[in-house]
Design an enzyme around this catalytic site. Sequence first.
Site, PDB file in Angstrom:
ATOM      1  N   ASP A 258      21.559  -6.746  84.763  1.00 54.43           N
ATOM      2  CA  ASP A 258      20.548  -6.247  85.693  1.00 54.43           C
ATOM      3  C   ASP A 258      21.037  -4.884  86.161  1.00 54.43           C
ATOM      4  O   ASP A 258      22.006  -4.354  85.610  1.00 54.43           O
ATOM      5  CB  ASP A 258      20.344  -7.237  86.853  1.00 54.43           C
ATOM      6  CG  ASP A 258      18.919  -7.196  87.389  1.00 54.43           C
ATOM      7  OD1 ASP A 258      18.560  -6.168  88.003  1.00 54.43           O
ATOM      8  OD2 ASP A 258      18.165  -8.166  87.194  1.00 54.43           O
ATOM      9  N   HIS A 312      15.156  -2.961  86.259  1.00 56.34           N
ATOM     10  CA  HIS A 312      16.359  -3.780  86.379  1.00 56.34           C
ATOM     11  C   HIS A 312      17.474  -3.354  85.421  1.00 56.34           C
ATOM     12  O   HIS A 312      18.153  -4.178  84.813  1.00 56.34           O
ATOM     13  CB  HIS A 312      16.029  -5.269  86.188  1.00 56.34           C
ATOM     14  CG  HIS A 312      15.202  -5.804  87.311  1.00 56.34           C
ATOM     15  ND1 HIS A 312      15.744  -6.171  88.523  1.00 56.34           N
ATOM     16  CD2 HIS A 312      13.864  -5.991  87.433  1.00 56.34           C
ATOM     17  CE1 HIS A 312      14.773  -6.580  89.323  1.00 56.34           C
ATOM     18  NE2 HIS A 312      13.624  -6.472  88.698  1.00 56.34           N
ATOM     19  N   GLU A 376       8.821  -6.248  87.615  1.00 56.52           N
ATOM     20  CA  GLU A 376       9.006  -5.302  88.720  1.00 56.52           C
ATOM     21  C   GLU A 376       9.241  -3.862  88.273  1.00 56.52           C
ATOM     22  O   GLU A 376      10.123  -3.183  88.786  1.00 56.52           O
ATOM     23  CB  GLU A 376      10.157  -5.796  89.623  1.00 56.52           C
ATOM     24  CG  GLU A 376       9.835  -7.141  90.238  1.00 56.52           C
ATOM     25  CD  GLU A 376      10.930  -7.691  91.137  1.00 56.52           C
ATOM     26  OE1 GLU A 376      10.574  -8.335  92.133  1.00 56.52           O
ATOM     27  OE2 GLU A 376      12.132  -7.487  90.855  1.00 56.52           O
TER      28      GLU A 376
END
Length: 608
Positions: A258, A312, A376
Amino acid sequence: MTGAAFIIVLFLLAFGFAPESVAAGTDELVYGYECQSGKCRKVELTETNFVKAISLPVCRLFCGSSIGTLWPKPTGAVQLEPLMRQVDMSNIEVQIPSGLSRKEKKLWKATEQRWMDLLEAKIPNRKILKEGGYQLTVSIKTTDNGGAPYRLTLDTDESYALSVGSEVAGEILANITAGNFFGARHALETLNQLIVYDDIRREVQVTANASVSDAPVYKWRGLLLDTSRNYYSVKSIKRTLDGMAMVKLNTFHWHITDSHSFPLEVSKRPELSKLGAYTPSKVYTHADVEDIVEYGRERGIRVMPEFDSPAHVGEGWQHKNMTACFNAQPWMQYCVEPPCGQLDPTVDDMYNVLEDIFSDMFKLHNPDVFHMGGDEVSVSCWNSSETIRNWMLKRGWGLTEADFMRLWGHYQEEALKRVDRVANTTNTPVIMWTSKLTNAPYIDDYLDPSRYIIQIWTEGHDKVIQEILKRGYRIIVSNYDALYFDCGGAGWVTGGNNWCSPYIGWQKVYQNSLTKIAGDYEHHVLGAEAAIWSEQIDEYTLDNRFWPRASALAERLWSNPTEGWRQAESRMLLHRERLVENGIGAEALQPEWCLQNENECPVDAYAH
Ligand SMILES: *[C@@H]1O[C@H](CO)[C@@H](O)[C@H](O)[C@H]1NC(C)=O
Ligand SMILES: *[C@@H]1O[C@H](CO)[C@@H](O)[C@H](O)[C@H]1NC(C)=O
Ligand SMILES: *[C@@H]1O[C@H](CO)[C@@H](O)[C@H](O)[C@H]1NC(C)=O
Ligand SMILES: *[C@@H]1O[C@H](CO)[C@@H](O)[C@H](O)[C@H]1NC(C)=O
Ligand SMILES: *[C@@H]1O[C@H](CO)[C@@H](O)[C@H](O)[C@H]1NC(C)=O
């Protein structure tokens, strides 16, 4: 059968020894159990009642439950006759299928060893174990001999049948039949749960007249672990796989990287983990990954890698000039939590780095399904880069949200080409998280429903789920309101509690019906995963976050029970003890008093 008659039958059938031999155990034990009206009642052991008193795990096998203490509950026919036999621990034989290759044999042997270790773990003190008993022979037959599929896929048949009986004096025979290794392995777990330690008689006992036929309702039964926000030792990951094996969960979704850290060794790009790991020791080497993947296989678990992108990402990608908004401040403008970072889809060489990452993941995991992340993505992150804006404008695109979705679509298409190149096929199923890209109209433009599986993380009642299902996508459910096990606890970018508080109890996990979530499209549901996002969890608090809630999920997915958690509660309490017995630090659900005094604790016990 009345409770009293039941006890006598059980005693007469099970224990053909003189009462005096029991007495040896009573000088330490004060309590035993009796089955009364379908409940195991704790009784003080006395001179007169010890002959019929039984231990709690034996009592629970037959008292008031047709499936004993099995977890997850089988979906086919179960027959458990109240007949227990002492197992001679020095006389156990497992007969694995014949005609195996050397590699296959190694897999079976490891599985056999695990099963024997589980038996040993039941014995609290070897020194006082009573000698003697029946020989136990486990005979395993699979029908896939030749071309055996030792790789779990979406087509693997995980069903099995188990029968335990005795035809030869002094010997108990357990027959296992299954289509393949994976089904047979599940049968061994079930058999393990039919073997208990009797602390009154100080012996290991097997349910000696039983049959179970069983198959899972859902194919995809998983846990997700994020090893980027905080690092987990190989040992703690293996412990998680151990717990999963016990409840027939079959997918370990490894969210390995991440933006916070990049703990994976990538052979052609060593700088990724060199710069991206928290410390040099917090790196999963190729040997570590191979070890974990094989450990999973031995337990019937696919270890599926996720490379989450284009958002990420961050740490590890320094000095490459391939990311946008890395560690930008104030972070709230560019991402959902610090540090921000997204890949820059306009840098052609970036796709070569992706290919090198994918290449190692495919080599190490041989995944039947690959996870490409995709959650996201922040438009304002990409829009903060002048080179990205210029690249888009030069192509005659605008800078609207739809244009940035087109940029994401471009990224996804190019990244998928690299997946296909390393997989050497164009049909590896690919999972992506729900996001703006999985909403209309973008989903239709950029994600082929024959290729993409969508992992749902929005709330279970979100209308978007029906929108995705009706388009023909297969889904995996991880609705955060039931399956994000990191919910609950202090905030870390705020005061108060964390974003998805409160803590989710096992009952809610158990009741999280995929049938209800999917409505008319249940046939498109592959299964579900519970997730641990690791902002506030590491290997020291891992076990009690996963367990026993992951077991609640396991029964939901394996059995899809029609009854609610109340009917499962006393079995759950005993199952939690089983997890602890096997070295898993599962959370305590109730005072131990409630385990010992069945059904005396629930408030609504009086309503019935
Ligand atoms: C196990 O299988 C053998 C061989 O097929 C059979 O003879 C025996 O009856 C079976 N025993 C049980 C308990 O199913
Ligand atoms: C096993 O149980 C069945 C009934 O389910 C019974 O007919 C049979 O006699 C039992 N076998 C033994 C050895 O007790
Ligand atoms: C980063 O890449 C952009 C174009 O993609 C280029 O203009 C810039 O000079 C590069 N910066 C460095 C430090 O290489
Ligand atoms: C991107 O930034 C430009 C200004 O540089 C602005 O005009 C545009 O509206 C922004 N796009 C989005 C989707 O926010
Ligand atoms: C890729 O697949 C093709 C056909 O499916 C096969 O002929 C070829 O050998 C494979 N290449 C590699 C490197 O595995």
